[in-house]
Write a protein that holds these residues in place. Structure first.
Motif: not given
Length: 362
Positions: A296-318
């Motif tokens: 469960i902690c691994l899944l949570a970490s993956i989700c958090a990393v995906v969100g932050i990396v996407a944010d940093i790289n300017g992936v569209a919010e939509s």
């Protein structure tokens, strides 16, 4: 700031040992019953100890401000409420009323509220007027508090998910050059580590075990939503997009939403305790407590990393919002089918459900 991290780590350890003795004397302990399968009475002082160690560290090492005192004051109220709930098991309605009051305090006193949801639908940001923003903020605060309250089901899980969340938040603030809020997040992680160690029985064994208690889970949930609101809504602080917040707390959020929908579909109260959370399903499938915690902690970490990396790289919010909705749909469907499959398989082979060492079945 190394001295601050070392100080809060040691203080948290010391406070835990002191408070567990106090808890046993006054009866603030968790006792085994039909839903709580741990052995012996366990002090419910994890949250209180973490809060006290952070309170001392913040006063000693951080510049004080109205915002800091507001945060500490609201957290103190939730700690007291949670301790009373741990001791007397008060009605969820009372908890919701106090949580709503806390929400109004951070809106009216601190001016912290949701006034926009970002570009979830494309090129136009979703703006909220004062009334709508306040209502959404209250819902968000209550939702976050109860999301983390509900995941406190096996040893190490609440502490582990909280550590993942605050590490992600601290990283996001650090990357946006907000050292102050980043430091607060990392100090919270440092204070949580001693609790996680004792909760898992390391290195002193089960004899010194402690649970977080409702005081701790509400404190953590409130701290998370406080950071999320400040990190997405305040012009001089903004560290990440609103949609990124969904990814940072994806697992607790999806678990809460799924379990509440399942309960209401059965005609039950969404706040009625049961054993149908993600960690229950993992253990019912045969995973050990530690394997469930890791997964469960691994899944949570993956989700958090995906969100932050996407944010940093300017992936569209939509795009990120649609992706989150798709992920939730897949999660909801998978949980429902996995639960049915495991129930059918266990009945087919006459298996007993795996015993779940659950401190606080929510």
């Amino acid at each position: 700031m190394f001295n601050a991290y070392l100080f809060v780590f040691i203080t948290s350890f010391v406070t835990l040992f002191i408070m567990r003795k106090v808890a046993k004397k006054i009866g603030l302990v968790d006792k085994p019953n039909a839903r709580k399968l741990h052995q012996g009475v366990v002090p419910l002082v994890g949250g209180i100890s973490v809060y006290l160690s952070l309170l001392i560290a913040f006063i000693l090492f951080l510049p004080t401000s109205l915002n800091l005192w507001l945060y500490l004051g609201c957290a103190a109220i939730l700690i007291v409420l949670g301790a009373i709930d741990d001791y007397l098991d008060i009605s969820f309605k009372i908890r919701l009323i106090v949580q709503a009051g806390i929400s109004l305090a951070i809106i009216w006193i601190g001016g912290h509220s949701l006034h926009h949801l970002g570009y979830l639908m494309g090129s136009t940001t979703i703006e909220l007027n004062e009334f709508t923003g306040s209502v959404v903020t209250i819902i968000a605060v209550i939702g976050a508090i109860n999301a983390f309250n509900m995941v406190d089901g096996i040893d190490g899980l609440l502490g582990g998910l909280a550590s993942v969340t605050f590490t992600a938040l601290g990283t996001a603030f650090y990357l946006s050059d907000n050292q102050y809020l980043a430091t607060i997040c990392f100090l919270i992680v440092a204070a949580l580590i001693p609790y996680i160690m004792l909760n898992l029985g390391f290195p002193f064994g089960r004899r010194f075990k402690v649970f977080m208690g409702d005081a701790g889970s509400m404190f953590i949930g409130f701290s998370v939503v406080w950071m999320l609101v400040r990190g997405t809504q305040e012009a001089d602080i903004v560290a990440f997009n609103p949609v990124t917040a969904l990814w940072i707390i994806a697992i607790p959020l999806m678990d809460m939403a799924t379990i509440m929908i399942r309960r209401m579909r059965k005609g039950h109260s969404p706040f009625k305790p049961d054993r149908e959370h993600l960690h229950h399903i993992c253990q019912r499938m045969g995973l050990s407590s530690l394997m469930t915690l890791f997964l469960i902690c691994l899944l949570a970490s993956i989700c958090a990393v995906v969100g932050i990396v996407a944010d940093i790289n300017g992936v569209a919010e939509s795009t990120m919002f649609i992706s989150f909705l798709v992920m939730f749909a897949v999660y909801f469907t998978a949980i429902n089918y996995i639960w049915r499959i495991t129930t059918w398989v266990n009945k087919l082979f006459g298996r007993q459900e795996a015993a779940i060492n659950n401190p606080q079945q929510h």
